[in-house]
Scaffold this motif. Structure first.
Motif, PDB file in Angstrom:
ATOM      1  N   MET A  68       0.835  -1.206   0.000  1.00  0.00           N
ATOM      2  CA  MET A  68       0.000   0.000   0.000  1.00  0.00           C
ATOM      3  C   MET A  68       0.867   1.253   0.000  1.00  0.00           C
ATOM      4  SD  MET A  68      -1.078   2.614   2.198  1.00  0.00           S
ATOM      5  CE  MET A  68      -1.083   1.984   3.879  1.00  0.00           C
ATOM      6  N   LEU A  69       1.886   1.274   0.861  1.00  0.00           N
ATOM      7  CA  LEU A  69       2.768   2.435   0.941  1.00  0.00           C
ATOM      8  C   LEU A  69       3.502   2.665  -0.380  1.00  0.00           C
ATOM      9  CD1 LEU A  69       4.081   4.691   2.564  1.00  0.00           C
ATOM     10  CD2 LEU A  69       5.736   3.018   3.429  1.00  0.00           C
ATOM     11  N   ARG A  70       3.950   1.572  -1.009  1.00  0.00           N
ATOM     12  CA  ARG A  70       4.622   1.723  -2.297  1.00  0.00           C
ATOM     13  C   ARG A  70       3.697   2.359  -3.319  1.00  0.00           C
ATOM     14  NH1 ARG A  70       8.856   3.048  -3.894  1.00  0.00           N
ATOM     15  NH2 ARG A  70       9.950   1.439  -2.701  1.00  0.00           N
ATOM     16  N   SER A  71       2.438   1.959  -3.326  1.00  0.00           N
ATOM     17  CA  SER A  71       1.504   2.539  -4.296  1.00  0.00           C
ATOM     18  C   SER A  71       1.263   4.016  -4.014  1.00  0.00           C
ATOM     19  CB  SER A  71       0.180   1.763  -4.271  1.00  0.00           C
ATOM     20  OG  SER A  71      -0.576   2.016  -3.092  1.00  0.00           O
ATOM     21  N   VAL A  72       1.259   4.403  -2.744  1.00  0.00           N
ATOM     22  CA  VAL A  72       1.111   5.820  -2.398  1.00  0.00           C
ATOM     23  C   VAL A  72       2.313   6.603  -2.891  1.00  0.00           C
ATOM     24  CG1 VAL A  72       1.028   7.459  -0.478  1.00  0.00           C
ATOM     25  CG2 VAL A  72      -0.366   5.394  -0.403  1.00  0.00           C
ATOM     26  N   LEU A  73       3.517   6.097  -2.614  1.00  0.00           N
ATOM     27  CA  LEU A  73       4.741   6.790  -3.005  1.00  0.00           C
ATOM     28  C   LEU A  73       4.849   6.916  -4.523  1.00  0.00           C
ATOM     29  CD1 LEU A  73       7.206   5.078  -0.496  1.00  0.00           C
ATOM     30  CD2 LEU A  73       6.361   7.429  -0.397  1.00  0.00           C
ATOM     31  N   ASP A  74       4.388   5.892  -5.235  1.00  0.00           N
ATOM     32  CA  ASP A  74       4.484   5.906  -6.695  1.00  0.00           C
ATOM     33  C   ASP A  74       3.651   7.009  -7.335  1.00  0.00           C
ATOM     34  OD1 ASP A  74       6.205   3.790  -6.709  1.00  0.00           O
ATOM     35  OD2 ASP A  74       4.715   2.291  -7.286  1.00  0.00           O
ATOM     36  N   HIS A  75       2.539   7.369  -6.711  1.00  0.00           N
ATOM     37  CA  HIS A  75       1.594   8.263  -7.375  1.00  0.00           C
ATOM     38  C   HIS A  75       1.487   9.658  -6.751  1.00  0.00           C
ATOM     39  CE1 HIS A  75       0.135   4.211  -8.602  1.00  0.00           C
ATOM     40  NE2 HIS A  75      -0.051   4.821  -9.752  1.00  0.00           N
ATOM     41  N   THR A  76       2.084   9.861  -5.584  1.00  0.00           N
ATOM     42  CA  THR A  76       1.953  11.153  -4.910  1.00  0.00           C
ATOM     43  C   THR A  76       2.893  12.179  -5.528  1.00  0.00           C
ATOM     44  OG1 THR A  76       1.329  10.063  -2.841  1.00  0.00           O
ATOM     45  CG2 THR A  76       2.084  12.332  -2.684  1.00  0.00           C
ATOM     46  N   ASP A  77       2.427  13.398  -5.636  1.00  0.00           N
ATOM     47  CA  ASP A  77       3.237  14.516  -6.144  1.00  0.00           C
ATOM     48  C   ASP A  77       4.551  14.571  -5.368  1.00  0.00           C
ATOM     49  OD1 ASP A  77       4.375  16.914  -6.845  1.00  0.00           O
ATOM     50  OD2 ASP A  77       2.580  18.113  -6.534  1.00  0.00           O
ATOM     51  N   SER A  78       5.657  14.390  -6.054  1.00  0.00           N
ATOM     52  CA  SER A  78       6.964  14.301  -5.401  1.00  0.00           C
ATOM     53  C   SER A  78       7.393  15.612  -4.749  1.00  0.00           C
ATOM     54  CB  SER A  78       8.030  13.868  -6.413  1.00  0.00           C
ATOM     55  OG  SER A  78       8.121  14.810  -7.472  1.00  0.00           O
ATOM     56  N   SER A  79       6.725  16.707  -5.066  1.00  0.00           N
ATOM     57  CA  SER A  79       7.104  17.995  -4.469  1.00  0.00           C
ATOM     58  C   SER A  79       6.502  18.178  -3.074  1.00  0.00           C
ATOM     59  CB  SER A  79       6.659  19.147  -5.374  1.00  0.00           C
ATOM     60  OG  SER A  79       5.238  19.232  -5.427  1.00  0.00           O
ATOM     61  N   ARG A  80       5.575  17.293  -2.699  1.00  0.00           N
ATOM     62  CA  ARG A  80       4.937  17.426  -1.391  1.00  0.00           C
ATOM     63  C   ARG A  80       5.525  16.431  -0.395  1.00  0.00           C
ATOM     64  NH1 ARG A  80      -1.542  17.984  -1.724  1.00  0.00           N
ATOM     65  NH2 ARG A  80      -1.158  18.643   0.446  1.00  0.00           N
ATOM     66  N   PRO A  81       5.899  16.906   0.794  1.00  0.00           N
ATOM     67  CA  PRO A  81       6.384  15.976   1.825  1.00  0.00           C
ATOM     68  C   PRO A  81       5.258  15.083   2.315  1.00  0.00           C
ATOM     69  CG  PRO A  81       6.189  18.198   2.715  1.00  0.00           C
ATOM     70  CD  PRO A  81       5.924  18.303   1.242  1.00  0.00           C
ATOM     71  N   LEU A  82       5.631  13.885   2.684  1.00  0.00           N
ATOM     72  CA  LEU A  82       4.657  12.889   3.123  1.00  0.00           C
ATOM     73  C   LEU A  82       5.073  12.354   4.487  1.00  0.00           C
ATOM     74  CD1 LEU A  82       2.206  11.103   2.182  1.00  0.00           C
ATOM     75  CD2 LEU A  82       3.901   9.473   1.339  1.00  0.00           C
ATOM     76  N   ASN A  83       4.164  12.380   5.439  1.00  0.00           N
ATOM     77  CA  ASN A  83       4.409  11.810   6.758  1.00  0.00           C
ATOM     78  C   ASN A  83       3.557  10.553   6.916  1.00  0.00           C
ATOM     79  OD1 ASN A  83       6.199  13.843   7.915  1.00  0.00           O
ATOM     80  ND2 ASN A  83       4.433  15.203   7.818  1.00  0.00           N
ATOM     81  N   PHE A  84       4.219   9.454   7.256  1.00  0.00           N
ATOM     82  CA  PHE A  84       3.528   8.177   7.396  1.00  0.00           C
ATOM     83  C   PHE A  84       3.577   7.758   8.858  1.00  0.00           C
ATOM     84  CE2 PHE A  84       3.456   3.404   6.727  1.00  0.00           C
ATOM     85  CZ  PHE A  84       2.110   3.366   6.355  1.00  0.00           C
ATOM     86  N   PHE A  85       2.420   7.774   9.525  1.00  0.00           N
ATOM     87  CA  PHE A  85       2.306   7.383  10.920  1.00  0.00           C
ATOM     88  C   PHE A  85       1.804   5.938  10.968  1.00  0.00           C
ATOM     89  CE2 PHE A  85       1.551  11.964  10.639  1.00  0.00           C
ATOM     90  CZ  PHE A  85       2.549  12.434  11.479  1.00  0.00           C
ATOM     91  N   PHE A  86       2.684   5.042  11.410  1.00  0.00           N
ATOM     92  CA  PHE A  86       2.409   3.616  11.322  1.00  0.00           C
ATOM     93  C   PHE A  86       2.141   3.048  12.706  1.00  0.00           C
ATOM     94  CE2 PHE A  86       3.995  -0.867  10.735  1.00  0.00           C
ATOM     95  CZ  PHE A  86       2.923  -1.272   9.945  1.00  0.00           C
ATOM     96  N   LEU A  87       0.856   2.836  13.013  1.00  0.00           N
ATOM     97  CA  LEU A  87       0.474   2.205  14.277  1.00  0.00           C
ATOM     98  C   LEU A  87       0.598   0.693  14.110  1.00  0.00           C
ATOM     99  CD1 LEU A  87      -0.899   5.066  14.413  1.00  0.00           C
ATOM    100  CD2 LEU A  87      -2.594   4.002  15.893  1.00  0.00           C
ATOM    101  N   HIS A  88       1.339   0.073  15.011  1.00  0.00           N
ATOM    102  CA  HIS A  88       1.570  -1.357  14.877  1.00  0.00           C
ATOM    103  C   HIS A  88       1.478  -2.032  16.238  1.00  0.00           C
ATOM    104  CE1 HIS A  88       5.688  -1.315  16.618  1.00  0.00           C
ATOM    105  NE2 HIS A  88       5.709  -0.081  16.156  1.00  0.00           N
ATOM    106  N   SER A  89       1.437  -3.342  16.202  1.00  0.00           N
ATOM    107  CA  SER A  89       1.353  -4.131  17.431  1.00  0.00           C
ATOM    108  C   SER A  89       2.620  -4.948  17.594  1.00  0.00           C
ATOM    109  CB  SER A  89       0.119  -5.050  17.389  1.00  0.00           C
ATOM    110  OG  SER A  89      -1.070  -4.292  17.285  1.00  0.00           O
ATOM    111  N   ASN A  90       3.605  -4.353  18.261  1.00  0.00           N
ATOM    112  CA  ASN A  90       4.858  -5.031  18.611  1.00  0.00           C
ATOM    113  C   ASN A  90       5.594  -5.619  17.415  1.00  0.00           C
ATOM    114  OD1 ASN A  90       4.580  -4.565  21.461  1.00  0.00           O
ATOM    115  ND2 ASN A  90       3.017  -6.165  21.498  1.00  0.00           N
ATOM    116  N   ILE A  91       5.678  -4.881  16.325  1.00  0.00           N
ATOM    117  CA  ILE A  91       6.482  -5.291  15.173  1.00  0.00           C
ATOM    118  C   ILE A  91       7.945  -4.952  15.458  1.00  0.00           C
ATOM    119  CG2 ILE A  91       6.927  -4.865  12.727  1.00  0.00           C
ATOM    120  CD1 ILE A  91       3.963  -4.425  12.318  1.00  0.00           C
ATOM    121  N   ASP A  92       8.852  -5.856  15.112  1.00  0.00           N
ATOM    122  CA  ASP A  92      10.270  -5.677  15.398  1.00  0.00           C
ATOM    123  C   ASP A  92      10.843  -4.459  14.686  1.00  0.00           C
ATOM    124  OD1 ASP A  92      10.243  -7.943  16.940  1.00  0.00           O
ATOM    125  OD2 ASP A  92      11.031  -9.255  15.359  1.00  0.00           O
ATOM    126  N   ASP A  93      11.849  -3.857  15.315  1.00  0.00           N
ATOM    127  CA  ASP A  93      12.507  -2.688  14.728  1.00  0.00           C
ATOM    128  C   ASP A  93      13.100  -3.015  13.360  1.00  0.00           C
ATOM    129  OD1 ASP A  93      11.863  -1.178  16.913  1.00  0.00           O
ATOM    130  OD2 ASP A  93      13.826  -1.329  17.871  1.00  0.00           O
TER     131      ASP A  93
END
Length: 616
Positions: free
Chosen positions: A288-313
């Motif tokens: 999903m994130l790759r598809s967002v990055l592929d199509h979003t206007d590259s001139s705009r900064p993007l902040n991705f807030f990823f809520l997860h349940s104990n996923i390893d670093d």
């Protein structure tokens, strides 16, 4: 009284700040990105340039040299705090709260320092017990020559500390984290002693060219042991010492609120996106994130807030690397732990309750005007900025109608859930929705939160959580969101959330809604693999699956998904084979003359493997 408790930051993170709790950016002189509204350790007398190796000690030095007006001075990290509450003084020194409210902690700390601060000379973490002696532990994990240099310097220049050094070195207990709060005379004495030793260790004739970046942080590692020695000495030589030992609050696994305050506002044109999942759906979130990055206007900064349940670093670093392909993007992992594990889950729903994590968004981000939430199981086909910039008017939330749910307007609708035999009755009686509200019941996979239009987003978040904990909802968070926002939702263009369910699933949808749903399917802007039977990774043909695979193959998780698919296929084949063999044996036992032809058939189908039916 004028206390100053400095909190060390090396990057943007949830901010602890109040009258006496003062955030400081460490190593600011090293051309690092400035943290908005935060002072640095590069003013006055400082060693800010040493931060790569001296870590939080550059802030301790700065505080010692430049904060002379404080009569109670301390140091903490943004993720490791002194717990003044005395609520949990048993067991492990470090406590890992599921949730943490920075404002509540600051209020509590201010009150404690006001009421109790003058009663103590030293406040430090309780002693942490290790499996090896302090000396053995250091020599095992670090370079022995630095330990030897430290001991030589203490014996030569501070002989009064020799008994304390020997006691600590041969013991099994240490003070973790360089966390301290001390009355000014003790603080000055400690810093003068500590930095005299550390500067001399740094100047010792030791070849450190081959040190890794981790081992190069020896001043920080040694200072934890030296703090333990100093407190031991104070306790031994000063019978009237007022020493308070507390636990450490480690926030590395906590959902910290507010995650982003008004002081941390991002760029004005930034797109703020959130997603929530557990480890099972991490590869799909990456697609999903790759598809967002592929199509979003590259001139705009993007902040991705990823809520997860104990996923390893280590797994999170893969997503971070994807985000950092373009400078200016921000990746913010937030561990939601299992906060909602105890909430209701219907037997017919997916096993994870991570779906409730989106309720946390309303308390985590009071500094944002809006936030776009995207489910992990979808693919974006156009610039997400167009959706993010939608005119919402005064609506508090925006979403796409869940057309299939509107089929209940046509009459009784049976479900597979034993507790909800008729969805139509459930929507009307349990959810309390009118016919019109059922017609605009929305799917929660794509949500645009308009925080600016909400009077009190945090109060709304608390209400949603109370509903999740106290009542039973078939579609969990989606039902709750529809109940709460039914009168303040802006319905988006249907192309922003198009299901891959078969056309037959829409046969009972009212005509007007049906036409909109079919039109959206012809030109989807977001493809949502919402139906559990129609997800690309189930192992058979699924409509629009090619878009998922095209995105996934350009993530680090492609091999994992393919391997899992192969494993599922192999397991299915083995299970089916065992089942057929069992049936064949039973038939052969009942009808003996079929043994030979069945054996030949099995041999032909299994590629030459013989098995004698009727025998074990």
């Amino acid at each position: 009284m004028s206390p100053a408790l400095y909190v060390v930051y090396h990057k943007s993170a949830p901010r602890l700040q109040s009258t006496s709790v003062l955030p400081v950016q460490a190593g600011k002189v090293l051309d690092r990105a400035s943290i908005p509204g935060m002072r640095g350790d590069d003013t006055g007398v400082n060693i800010s340039e040493k931060n790569d190796t001296w870590c939080e000690l550059t802030v301790l030095y700065w505080a010692w040299k430049n904060a002379s007006a404080s009569d109670l001075t301390g140091l903490m990290h943004y993720r490791r705090l002194l717990d003044f509450s005395d609520r949990d003084l048993l067991g492990s020194v470090e406590k890992y709260p599921d949730e943490f409210d920075t404002r509540a902690w600051c209020l509590e700390a201010e009150e404690w320092m006001k009421q109790e601060g003058t009663h103590w000379d030293i406040v430090v973490p309780r002693l942490h017990r290790m499996g090896r002696t302090v000396e053995e532990n250091y020599r095992t994990g670090h370079n022995s020559q630095d330990w030897d240099a430290m001991c030589d310097i203490v014996r030569r220049d501070h002989p009064e500390y020799i008994p304390d050094l020997e006691a600590v070195a041969s013991g099994y207990e240490v003070r973790l984290g360089n966390l301290v709060l001390m009355a000014k005379p003790v603080f000055d004495r400690y810093c003068s002693w500590l930095f005299d030793i550390l500067f001399k260790i740094e100047e010792a004739p030791i070849d450190r060219e081959a040190y890794s970046p981790y081992q190069a942080r020896y001043p920080g590692f040694l200072s934890e042991r030296l703090l333990t020695v100093f407190v031991h000495h104070e306790n031994r030589t000063n019978p009237s010492l007022r020493l308070k030992e507390v636990s450490i609050l480690n926030l590395s696994r906590s959902a910290v609120s507010p995650y982003m305050s008004a002081a941390d506002r991002q760029e004005r044109d930034a797109i703020n996106i959130a997603c929530s999942t557990d480890r099972a759906y991490l590869p799909h979130a990456a697609a999903m994130l790759r598809s967002v990055l592929d199509h979003t206007d590259s001139s705009r900064p993007l902040n991705f807030f990823f809520l997860h349940s104990n996923i390893d670093d280590e797994d999170l670093l893969h997503l971070q690397a994807m985000m950092e392909e373009k400078p200016g993007n921000g990746f913010h992992p937030i561990n939601a732990n299992g906060i909602f594990d105890g909430c209701y889950r219907s037997a017919s729903r997916a096993p994870s309750n991570a779906t409730y994590n989106r309720f946390l968004l309303l308390t985590l981000f009071p500094g944002l005007d809006r936030l776009l939430y995207l489910d992990a199981d979808l693919i974006v086909k156009t610039d997400i900025g167009k959706l993010y910039d939608s005119d919402l008017g005064s609506a508090e939330i925006a979403a796409v109608p869940d057309w299939i749910m509107a089929r209940t307007l046509a009459g009784p609708t049976r479900t597979i859930d034993p507790e909800v035999p008729d969805l139509a009755i459930y929507q009307r009686e349990t959810l309390g929705l009118s016919e019109a509200e059922i017609g605009r019941y929305f799917n929660a996979g794509v949500l645009l939160f308009n925080f600016a239009a909400m009077k009190d987003p945090e109060a709304i978040g608390r209400t949603l959580r109370e509903m999740a904990g106290e009542r039973q909802f078939l579609f969990r968070d989606q039902d709750i969101l529809n109940v709460h926002f039914k009168n303040s939702v802006c319905l988006l263009d249907a192309r922003w959330n198009v299901f891959t369910a078969p056309v037959q699933a829409y046969v009972r949808v009212p005509r007007n809604n049906h036409e909109k749903a079919m039109a959206a399917r012809r030109d989807p802007w977001i493809i949502h693999y919402a139906d559990r039977e129609f997800k690309p990774w189930v192992g058979y043909a699924v409509p629009e699956a090619q878009h998922y695979w095209q995105a996934l193959i350009r993530t680090p998780f492609y091999g994992e998904v393919v391997r899992n698919l192969a494993g599922k296929s192999g397991r299915r084949k083995r299970a089916l084979g065992a089942q057929l063999i069992g049936i064949g044996r039973k038939i052969a036992e009942r009808i003996p003359f079929l043994k030979t032809p069945m054996l030949r058939l099995y041999h032909a189908c299994s590629g030459g493997r013989f098995l004698t039916f009727g025998k074990r």
